[in-house]
Design a protein around this motif. Structure first.
Motif, mmCIF file in Angstrom:
data_model
loop_
_atom_site.group_PDB
_atom_site.id
_atom_site.type_symbol
_atom_site.label_atom_id
_atom_site.label_comp_id
_atom_site.label_asym_id
_atom_site.label_seq_id
_atom_site.Cartn_x
_atom_site.Cartn_y
_atom_site.Cartn_z
ATOM 1 N N ALA A 1 59.839 -28.033 15.084
ATOM 2 C CA ALA A 1 58.496 -27.772 14.697
ATOM 3 C C ALA A 1 58.037 -29.079 14.427
ATOM 4 O O ALA A 1 57.290 -29.489 14.251
ATOM 5 N N GLU A 2 59.652 -29.986 13.688
ATOM 6 C CA GLU A 2 59.249 -31.580 13.220
ATOM 7 C C GLU A 2 58.730 -33.007 14.096
ATOM 8 O O GLU A 2 57.885 -33.247 13.927
ATOM 9 N N MET A 3 58.915 -32.557 14.813
ATOM 10 C CA MET A 3 58.528 -33.168 16.182
ATOM 11 C C MET A 3 57.543 -33.454 16.609
ATOM 12 O O MET A 3 56.718 -33.896 16.721
ATOM 13 N N ARG A 4 56.527 -31.749 16.864
ATOM 14 C CA ARG A 4 55.259 -31.441 17.526
ATOM 15 C C ARG A 4 54.109 -31.921 15.799
ATOM 16 O O ARG A 4 53.593 -32.729 15.860
ATOM 17 N N ASP A 5 55.365 -31.923 14.753
ATOM 18 C CA ASP A 5 53.861 -32.742 13.314
ATOM 19 C C ASP A 5 53.979 -33.679 13.285
ATOM 20 O O ASP A 5 53.324 -34.430 13.111
ATOM 21 N N ARG A 6 55.099 -34.852 14.122
ATOM 22 C CA ARG A 6 55.193 -36.037 14.482
ATOM 23 C C ARG A 6 54.347 -36.116 15.414
ATOM 24 O O ARG A 6 53.195 -37.902 14.797
ATOM 25 N N LEU A 7 54.088 -35.499 16.236
ATOM 26 C CA LEU A 7 53.535 -35.940 17.018
ATOM 27 C C LEU A 7 51.404 -35.481 17.296
ATOM 28 O O LEU A 7 50.790 -36.155 17.087
ATOM 29 N N LYS A 8 51.251 -34.479 16.107
ATOM 30 C CA LYS A 8 49.970 -34.105 16.064
ATOM 31 C C LYS A 8 49.723 -35.916 15.052
ATOM 32 O O LYS A 8 48.306 -35.935 15.172
ATOM 33 N N ALA A 9 50.193 -36.029 14.149
ATOM 34 C CA ALA A 9 50.163 -36.980 13.372
ATOM 35 C C ALA A 9 49.550 -38.680 14.506
ATOM 36 O O ALA A 9 48.492 -38.539 13.183
ATOM 37 N N ALA A 10 50.025 -38.361 15.105
ATOM 38 C CA ALA A 10 50.457 -39.275 15.836
ATOM 39 C C ALA A 10 48.980 -39.547 16.860
ATOM 40 O O ALA A 10 48.774 -40.600 17.153
ATOM 41 N N GLY A 11 48.528 -38.655 16.915
ATOM 42 C CA GLY A 11 47.182 -38.579 17.828
ATOM 43 C C GLY A 11 47.628 -38.688 19.368
ATOM 44 O O GLY A 11 48.393 -38.410 19.796
ATOM 45 N N PRO A 12 46.376 -38.806 20.154
ATOM 46 C CA PRO A 12 47.077 -39.228 21.077
ATOM 47 C C PRO A 12 48.270 -40.608 20.793
ATOM 48 O O PRO A 12 48.494 -41.540 20.329
ATOM 49 N N SER A 13 49.343 -40.233 21.907
ATOM 50 C CA SER A 13 50.092 -40.819 22.704
ATOM 51 C C SER A 13 51.373 -40.659 23.504
ATOM 52 O O SER A 13 50.997 -40.033 24.577
ATOM 53 N N CYS A 14 52.240 -41.230 23.622
ATOM 54 C CA CYS A 14 52.992 -41.340 25.029
ATOM 55 C C CYS A 14 54.676 -40.766 23.900
ATOM 56 O O CYS A 14 54.879 -41.397 23.334
ATOM 57 N N VAL A 15 55.605 -39.997 24.795
ATOM 58 C CA VAL A 15 56.633 -39.921 25.062
ATOM 59 C C VAL A 15 57.388 -40.089 26.097
ATOM 60 O O VAL A 15 57.212 -39.606 27.175
ATOM 61 N N PHE A 16 58.348 -40.937 26.186
ATOM 62 C CA PHE A 16 59.712 -41.868 27.084
ATOM 63 C C PHE A 16 60.760 -40.297 26.848
ATOM 64 O O PHE A 16 61.408 -41.609 26.007
ATOM 65 N N SER A 17 61.007 -40.110 28.357
ATOM 66 C CA SER A 17 61.780 -39.859 28.570
ATOM 67 C C SER A 17 63.095 -40.624 29.649
ATOM 68 O O SER A 17 62.773 -41.710 29.981
ATOM 69 N N GLU A 18 64.631 -40.481 30.192
ATOM 70 C CA GLU A 18 65.114 -41.343 30.836
ATOM 71 C C GLU A 18 65.434 -40.308 31.902
ATOM 72 O O GLU A 18 65.911 -40.185 32.251
ATOM 73 N N PRO A 19 64.871 -40.882 33.774
ATOM 74 C CA PRO A 19 66.024 -40.428 34.397
ATOM 75 C C PRO A 19 67.090 -40.110 34.402
ATOM 76 O O PRO A 19 67.808 -41.525 33.463
ATOM 77 N N PRO A 20 67.928 -39.484 34.581
ATOM 78 C CA PRO A 20 67.364 -38.467 36.317
ATOM 79 C C PRO A 20 67.202 -37.116 35.454
ATOM 80 O O PRO A 20 65.969 -36.043 36.641
#
Length: 329
Positions: free
Chosen positions: A258-277
């Motif tokens: 829920a905290e992560m989603r709150d941060r993403l909502k506040a940021a608006g359009p954004s990118c989230v980067f993970s690492e392979p594989p």
């Protein structure tokens, strides 16, 4: 051919064989082993045309936690030169390297290297750590919020060991390798220097290209699952908005999600980067209903083969990954 001739040849053959073995050994290229792929890619540029460096960790293996196999131990002991980042990254290596007869180099000790520490800005290797923290705390906590089960190796004040992602650091590491290889193989000193010069020139050209690609994207919001890219971000004027630090073994609870989603909502359009594989399993949960774009950034060169320009490809892939997503915002 007479019996006497055959007899003389039987005496000469061992001597000829021994001479060949000694001559071959004298001109054998130094055996270089690096702990991780990025160091292998830098070494490959320096050794171009004279040998191919080996790498200890397989693709996808974490440099923070790795169990050496007997074959790995043999490779460590057989190498003429071993390069690793240092105990802040490969904590499993010091005890193994202590028993080596050959030269081992912790590149984090390279003179002049630009070093960062988690939560405390940056410092050079000749600057005391305590002098760097004053005035940074509020800004660091505001812009680099950690959510989730953060890796203890990344606790505040510890060295950010992902130092190879700053091009100038890579140049200094290559310079150190060229010096070591010249001492081990003086007959090829001219070639090592030429390879180093070519590498430095390619880095200069690449730096210009990456600045042109990334500078216009400064201020675009993005998040990472692993705080591994600060050296690269700083070099090119970027700043992640937060770190979703998640343990690979334990998924976060409902409150952390829920905290992560709150941060993403506040940021608006954004990118989230993970690492392979592997993309984190909760990626879909985080992004559902939000203007979030998922993409990958690869700090370790997953899938890259060592060649004279493969280190530049590592940085190019990072830049293309960032730009490809951030331009969509």
């Amino acid at each position: 051919m007479s019996d006497a001739d055959l007899s003389r040849m039987s005496y000469l053959l061992p001597a000829v064989t021994l001479t060949w073995l000694v001559t071959t050994s004298a001109f054998a290229e130094p055996r270089v082993l690096t702990s991780i792929k990025p160091l292998q890619l830098i070494a490959a540029a320096v050794q171009e045309g004279l040998g191919t460096p080996d790498v200890l960790l397989p693709s996808g293996a974490s440099p923070h936690h790795y169990s050496l196999r007997p074959s790995d131990l043999r490779r460590v002991n057989d190498a003429d030169l071993v390069y690793w980042i240092g105990p802040d990254l490969e904590s499993f290596l010091p005890a193994v390297l202590d028993g080596r007869k050959g030269k081992s180099v912790a590149v984090q000790d390279t003179q002049g290297l630009y070093l960062r520490h988690f939560g405390e800005g940056h410092r050079h290797d000749d600057e005391p750590l305590e002098d760097q923290s004053e005035g940074h705390d509020e800004k660091e906590h505001a812009t680099q919020l950690q959510i989730g089960n953060h890796d203890q190796l990344h606790r505040l004040g510890t060295l950010d060991a992902h130092l190879w992602l700053r091009p100038e650091n890579a140049r200094l590491i290559a310079e150190r390798m060229a010096t070591d290889l010249t001492l081990a193989d003086p007959g090829n000193a001219t070639r090592y220097q030429a390879n180093l010069d070519a590498f430095e020139q390619r880095l200069k050209n690449l730096d210009i290209k990456l600045k042109a690609q990334l500078t216009p994207l400064a201020g675009k919001p993005f998040f990472v699952f692993h705080q591994a890219f600060d050296y690269f971000e700083e070099a090119y004027g970027l700043q992640h908005a937060g770190v979703f630090a998640i343990s690979a073994e334990v998924q976060p609870g409902a409150r952390h999600v829920a905290e992560m989603r709150d941060r993403l909502k506040a940021a608006g359009p954004s990118c989230v980067f993970s690492e392979p594989p592997i993309r984190p399993r909760l990626a879909q949960t985080l992004s559902e209903g939000l203007p979030v774009h998922f993409a990958e950034l690869d700090a370790l060169g997953f899938g890259l083969k060592p060649s004279f320009n493969s280190y530049e490809q590592l940085l190019t892939n990072l830049s293309d990954g960032l730009a490809g997503c951030l331009k969509r915002l």
